[in-house]
Scaffold this active site. Structure first.
Site, PDB file in Angstrom:
ATOM      1  N   HIS A 123       0.833  -0.709  -0.207  1.00 40.62           N
ATOM      2  CA  HIS A 123      -0.310   0.002  -0.296  1.00 40.62           C
ATOM      3  C   HIS A 123       1.173   0.934   0.027  1.00 40.62           C
ATOM      4  CE1 HIS A 123       0.966  -0.568   4.473  1.00 40.62           C
ATOM      5  NE2 HIS A 123       1.212   0.876   4.426  1.00 40.62           N
ATOM      6  N   HIS A 169      -6.199  -2.787   4.418  1.00 37.92           N
ATOM      7  CA  HIS A 169      -6.039  -1.040   2.950  1.00 37.92           C
ATOM      8  C   HIS A 169      -5.081  -1.529   1.822  1.00 37.92           C
ATOM      9  CE1 HIS A 169      -2.288   0.073   5.557  1.00 37.92           C
ATOM     10  NE2 HIS A 169      -2.422   0.874   5.170  1.00 37.92           N
ATOM     11  N   HIS A 184       4.743   6.938   2.255  1.00 35.37           N
ATOM     12  CA  HIS A 184       5.700   5.855   2.330  1.00 35.37           C
ATOM     13  C   HIS A 184       4.804   4.964   1.529  1.00 35.37           C
ATOM     14  CE1 HIS A 184       2.407   4.509   5.828  1.00 35.37           C
ATOM     15  NE2 HIS A 184       2.286   3.499   4.636  1.00 35.37           N
ATOM     16  N   HIS A 216       0.921  -1.625  14.614  1.00 34.88           N
ATOM     17  CA  HIS A 216       0.155  -0.500  14.804  1.00 34.88           C
ATOM     18  C   HIS A 216      -1.340  -1.030  15.280  1.00 34.88           C
ATOM     19  CE1 HIS A 216       2.015   1.734  11.659  1.00 34.88           C
ATOM     20  NE2 HIS A 216       1.724   0.917  10.789  1.00 34.88           N
ATOM     21  N   TYR A 225       9.556   1.439   9.927  1.00 39.34           N
ATOM     22  CA  TYR A 225      10.079   2.319   8.613  1.00 39.34           C
ATOM     23  C   TYR A 225      11.648   2.232   8.531  1.00 39.34           C
ATOM     24  CZ  TYR A 225       4.773   3.088   8.740  1.00 39.34           C
ATOM     25  OH  TYR A 225       3.725   3.343   9.009  1.00 39.34           O
ATOM     26  N   GLU A 235       7.886   1.130   3.783  1.00 39.47           N
ATOM     27  CA  GLU A 235       7.456   0.434   5.319  1.00 39.47           C
ATOM     28  C   GLU A 235       7.580  -0.943   5.066  1.00 39.47           C
ATOM     29  OE1 GLU A 235       3.416  -0.442   7.735  1.00 39.47           O
ATOM     30  OE2 GLU A 235       3.135   0.571   6.257  1.00 39.47           O
TER      31      GLU A 235
END
Length: 277
Positions: A123, A169, A184, A216, A225, A235
């Protein structure tokens, strides 16, 4: 990632080992860091034509880029978004199958992998001023849906996370006056152990670490990261929640944004919030 091709303009094409097409990332030399565009594959050429009409009907300016502009890729439809970014749609790209394993009785993983052993591109997170218009465009025209969002005390959206399938996502939209910016690109590995190995390699190679391996709250994914030599943040992402298209979005409040982003530390670093390209 695995380098699969270099074209006549010096662009480098790369893929994760599970990805079936020739490339998912293209790098080019430039005077500054950033993202030119993010692309999404559609079902077929007829769908590509119809979505181009749908975008124009929405009021979006669409530019058709002919096949061959990128090697091994068919025609693309490029358009500007309400957050100031360029997105593209395409239907065809050279198929190669996963790297290093057979499509008949495949082994668990290929021999010869190097580095972090990225499985796939996952993503991007992008920043801009009108994320709600961006949400509407992605959902009403292109079929995305909201998986999670962050709101303030008035209910205003500060961040919106959207998916095309059952992933946590495919794109994260962050409200920001720095319009059209890039936070990112994320690359997927399978397990927490894979993520820890990525953290080890980042340290062993002297790569610029942004955030050590952690979790997260949003997406429940595991993460680390780092900055690449060009200055873009990347990431490494593992796990993450499964989300269903008919499921209600998870809601986070901005007063708990530290826990939402970094579930263990429960606070954000200034660098994480301010470093954009």
């Amino acid at each position: 990632m695995i380098e699969t091709h270099r074209d006549g303009e010096g662009r480098v094409y790369l893929k994760g080992w599970t990805e079936p097409e020739l490339f998912s990332v293209v790098l080019r030399e430039a005077d500054e860091a950033g993202m030119d565009f993010q692309g999404f594959k559609v079902r077929d050429e007829d769908t590509l034509t119809q979505l181009s009409r749908d975008l124009r009907a929405w009021g979006v300016d669409v530019q058709e880029i002919p096949a061959g502009d990128l090697d091994h890729c068919g025609r693309r439809m490029q358009f500007s978004t309400p957050t100031g970014h360029r997105f593209e749609l395409y239907a065809t790209k050279t198929y190669t199958g996963p790297w290093g394993i057979s499509e008949v009785e495949p082994e668990a993983w290929p021999r010869g992998l190097r580095g972090i052993r990225v499985q796939r591109f996952d993503h991007c997170q992008i920043h801009g001023r009108d994320i709600e218009a961006m949400r509407d465009l992605l959902s009403e025209v292109l079929g995305f849906y909201v998986t999670e969002h962050v709101i303030d005390d008035t209910g205003k959206n500060l961040a919106i996370f959207m998916s095309l399938a059952m992933k946590a996502h495919d794109v994260a939209l962050i409200l920001d006056d720095r319009h059209g910016t890039f936070h990112h690109a994320a690359f997927y590995v399978e397990t927490w152990e894979n993520l820890l190995r990525a953290g080890d390699l980042i340290s062993m190679t002297g790569t610029s670490l942004d955030t050590a391996p952690t979790r997260h709250g949003i997406t429940r994914g595991q993460t680390t990261y780092f900055f690449d030599p060009s200055g873009n943040r990347n990431e490494v992402f593992a796990g993450g929640s499964t989300h269903y298209p008919d499921q209600r979005p998870y809601v986070w409040h901005d007063r708990n944004i530290g826990k939402a982003i970094f579930y263990h530390h429960q606070k954000l670093s200034e660098k994480f919030m301010t470093a954009l390209t």
